[in-house]
Design a protein around this motif. Structure first.
Motif, PDB file in Angstrom:
ATOM      1  N   UNK A  67      -9.439  37.091  45.424  1.00 13.74           N
ATOM      2  CA  UNK A  67      -8.234  36.510  46.012  1.00 13.74           C
ATOM      3  C   UNK A  67      -8.345  34.983  46.059  1.00 13.74           C
ATOM      4  N   UNK A  68      -9.542  34.497  46.377  1.00 13.99           N
ATOM      5  CA  UNK A  68      -9.767  33.065  46.419  1.00 13.99           C
ATOM      6  C   UNK A  68      -9.537  32.459  45.030  1.00 13.99           C
ATOM      7  N   UNK A  69      -9.976  33.208  44.026  1.00 21.50           N
ATOM      8  CA  UNK A  69      -9.771  32.756  42.650  1.00 21.50           C
ATOM      9  C   UNK A  69      -8.281  32.581  42.360  1.00 21.50           C
ATOM     10  N   UNK A  70      -7.510  33.588  42.750  1.00 20.27           N
ATOM     11  CA  UNK A  70      -6.062  33.528  42.504  1.00 20.27           C
ATOM     12  C   UNK A  70      -5.451  32.329  43.233  1.00 20.27           C
ATOM     13  N   UNK A  71      -5.821  32.175  44.505  1.00 27.24           N
ATOM     14  CA  UNK A  71      -5.273  31.061  45.293  1.00 27.24           C
ATOM     15  C   UNK A  71      -5.615  29.718  44.655  1.00 27.24           C
ATOM     16  N   UNK A  72      -6.892  29.595  44.233  1.00 31.96           N
ATOM     17  CA  UNK A  72      -7.318  28.330  43.626  1.00 31.96           C
ATOM     18  C   UNK A  72      -6.507  28.045  42.365  1.00 31.96           C
ATOM     19  N   UNK A  73      -6.293  29.093  41.569  1.00 27.00           N
ATOM     20  CA  UNK A  73      -5.542  28.887  40.330  1.00 27.00           C
ATOM     21  C   UNK A  73      -4.098  28.480  40.620  1.00 27.00           C
ATOM     22  N   UNK A  74      -3.529  29.061  41.684  1.00 28.47           N
ATOM     23  CA  UNK A  74      -2.140  28.710  42.022  1.00 28.47           C
ATOM     24  C   UNK A  74      -2.048  27.216  42.322  1.00 28.47           C
TER      25      UNK A  74
END
Lengths: 295, 252
Positions: A67-74
């Motif tokens: 989830x952190x990965x997704x947030x960072x990419x956003x």
């Protein structure tokens, strides 16, 4: 020494060095996976950790990492693409451009513990976001943004000049030229680069200790309302990632099977990073074929 | 029928300190092919690229002088470069089709300039491909990648692409120098066909090609326009000695 002998010696040395590196890597991977694989089970991957009892899992941590990965990419993708496009297509060479580039380089070589402490002081305390996924994502942005900018800049610079000129010569605007002609050509490189850069999010621990925190609330995986404090999707909750969990279990774990948990979690982490890299390469090739219509 | 030519007055182009084109004045008439010849580095390509302000896209290039088309000075800072470029098509030395389908290569420009109807676009694609003598070879694979075409076909596609946005002038920078003799012949045939409608300016290293396709020839040397005139006259009876030397192959 004759040229022929010199050539043979040089070849032998290079082959030896390469073999050494491959062996080292294979040994490291083999050791981590061999030690950890026995501990990995569906239960281990999905259940919550235990503090003092044996048998805890890494479910929330695994979810947090993703989830952190997704947030960072956003956060990083729009910023990185925008800055990269600006740097390669709009910025005039000069002192300002050079200094932006320098700042970007320095940013990417910051020690991660420094970024973590900076995040603690500024994002967590000063801005009051607390230990949260959002704070963690911002800290990780510090690492990923420079990479994103450089990847985009280089990918666009790699587009043949004639492609750009052909579009301009048809009377298309610069923006349309970038989005419709240059981006499709550079997309595979940008996507591959982005995925490889974000692989770092999995491995990062030091910057997250003081930003995303070292604990997870008791997550309720049936509650998908992002505003609820126990929802896995809430970006403002503390979140311990897999890498942080490994560090914590290793240094202060009280569970009797702490060593096994650390080994299992390490193996999971390594396998995830590998999967991520292979997917990136495969995806880049697929995109390249799709955009250039080559079979 | 287009009645637009191009009139260049005292055009100079600087790369930093270096003056690559030195105060060139030249007239280009509609429905004529003008060949720009001269040894490598004589400034003819730079001159060509300044006619649609393509040199703007490279940093450090300064252009002075006037280029008049339809009563507008291209070098005027108030000119909308994007609109201007629609009127002046360009073909490069190496074929550079977009990494898109054959159909998209042609339809891309007109669609951007406001043509949305599929039927109209289909018509433009067919018409342009026919005029580039490429329709028969490509009509069954319009939606396949343009990169799968041969070099000569790609170059004809690039010409078709450039006429799809209805330019008045077409600039060609050694359009056949990367092609085999058969493809070259086809391109030359195409140029003769296109000149019925357009003002064509072509840079070439090939003296025979200049003699075959052009009505007028301009000889450049060291950034200067040495001599210009009817192609027949330039090739048979040049005024300047350096023109004669170049054409007869004594240097260059």
């Amino acid at each position: 020494m004759s040229a022929k002998t010199a050539n043979r010696v040089a070849t032998a040395v290079i082959v030896l060095v390469a073999a050494f590196i491959v062996l080292l890597l294979a040994g490291l991977l083999g050791y981590i996976i061999f030690r950890g694989l026995g501990h990995i089970s569906l239960d281990f991957l999905t259940s919550a950790p235990e503090t003092i009892k044996a048998g805890g899992g890494i479910g929330p941590q695994l979810f947090n990492s993703l989830f952190l990965l997704v947030l960072t990419l956003i956060i990083t993708i729009p910023l990185g693409l925008g800055a990269g496009i600006y740097m390669s297509q709009y910025a005039k060479p000069g002192r300002l451009t050079d200094s932006i580039r320098l700042v970007v380089e320095v940013l990417s070589s910051f020690p991660s513990i420094v970024v973590g402490l900076f995040g603690l002081l500024v994002i967590v305390n000063l801005f009051g976001f607390g230990f949260s996924l959002f704070s963690g994502a911002l800290a990780l942005t510090v690492f990923n943004l420079p990479l994103m900018v450089r990847i985009t800049e280089q990918a666009l610079a790699g587009v043949p000049r004639e492609q750009k000129e052909a579009s301009l010569a048809l009377g298309l605007s610069r923006w349309k030229t970038i989005t419709s002609v240059m981006m499709p050509i550079s997309m595979p490189a940008i996507v591959t680069g982005t995925i490889l850069a974000s692989g770092r999010v999995f491995g990062e621990a030091a910057a997250l200790l003081f930003t995303a925190g070292m604990s997870s609330p008791r997550l309720d995986f049936t509650d998908w309302n992002p505003l609820s404090p126990f929802s896995p999707l809430n970006p403002f909750r503390p979140a311990e990632t897999l890498a942080v969990h490994i560090w914590k279990v290793n240094s202060e774990g009280l569970a009797p099977d702490a060593a096994e948990i650390a080994a299992g979690a390490s193996a999971v982490l390594v396998i995830m990073v590998l999967l991520f890299n292979f997917t990136a390469r495969w995806f880049g090739r697929v995109l390249y074929r799709k955009f250039t219509a080559t079979k | 029928m287009q009645n637009t030519g191009l009139s260049v007055k005292n055009l100079s182009v600087f790369y930093g300190e270096k003056e690559a084109v030195k105060s060139v004045s030249l007239e280009f008439s509609p429905r004529q092919v003008t060949a720009l010849i001269g040894p490598s580095g004589c400034g003819k390509s730079t001159f060509l690229r300044s006619l649609n302000r393509m040199n703007d896209t490279i940093g450090g290039v300064k252009t002075t002088g006037e280029i008049w088309i339809d009563g507008h000075n291209i070098n005027d800072s108030g000119v909308d470069v994007v609109l201007l470029r629609q009127q002046i098509g360009m073909v490069w030395q190496r074929p550079n089709p977009f990494h898109k389908s054959i159909y998209e290569n042609i339809a891309f420009g007109p669609r951007y300039h406001g043509i949305r109807s599929k039927r109209e676009l289909d018509g433009i694609v067919e018409d342009c491909l026919r005029r580039a003598a490429l329709w028969e070879e490509t009509k069954d694979r319009l939606h396949k990648s343009a990169l799968a075409l041969s070099g000569g076909q790609q170059q004809r596609l690039c010409i078709a692409r450039s006429i799809a946005v209805k330019p008045k002038i077409i600039l060609m920078d050694e359009p056949a120098s990367a092609l085999d003799p058969v493809s070259t012949a086809k391109i030359e045939e195409l140029i003769s066909e296109l000149k019925k409608e357009y003002c064509i300016i072509i840079v070439t290293h090939n003296m025979h090609q200049a003699a075959r396709v052009s009505d007028r020839t301009a000889f450049f040397y060291m950034g200067k326009l040495i001599e210009t005139g009817e192609t027949d006259q330039i090739f048979t009876n040049p005024v300047e000695k350096s023109t004669d030397d170049y054409i007869s192959g004594r240097f260059g």
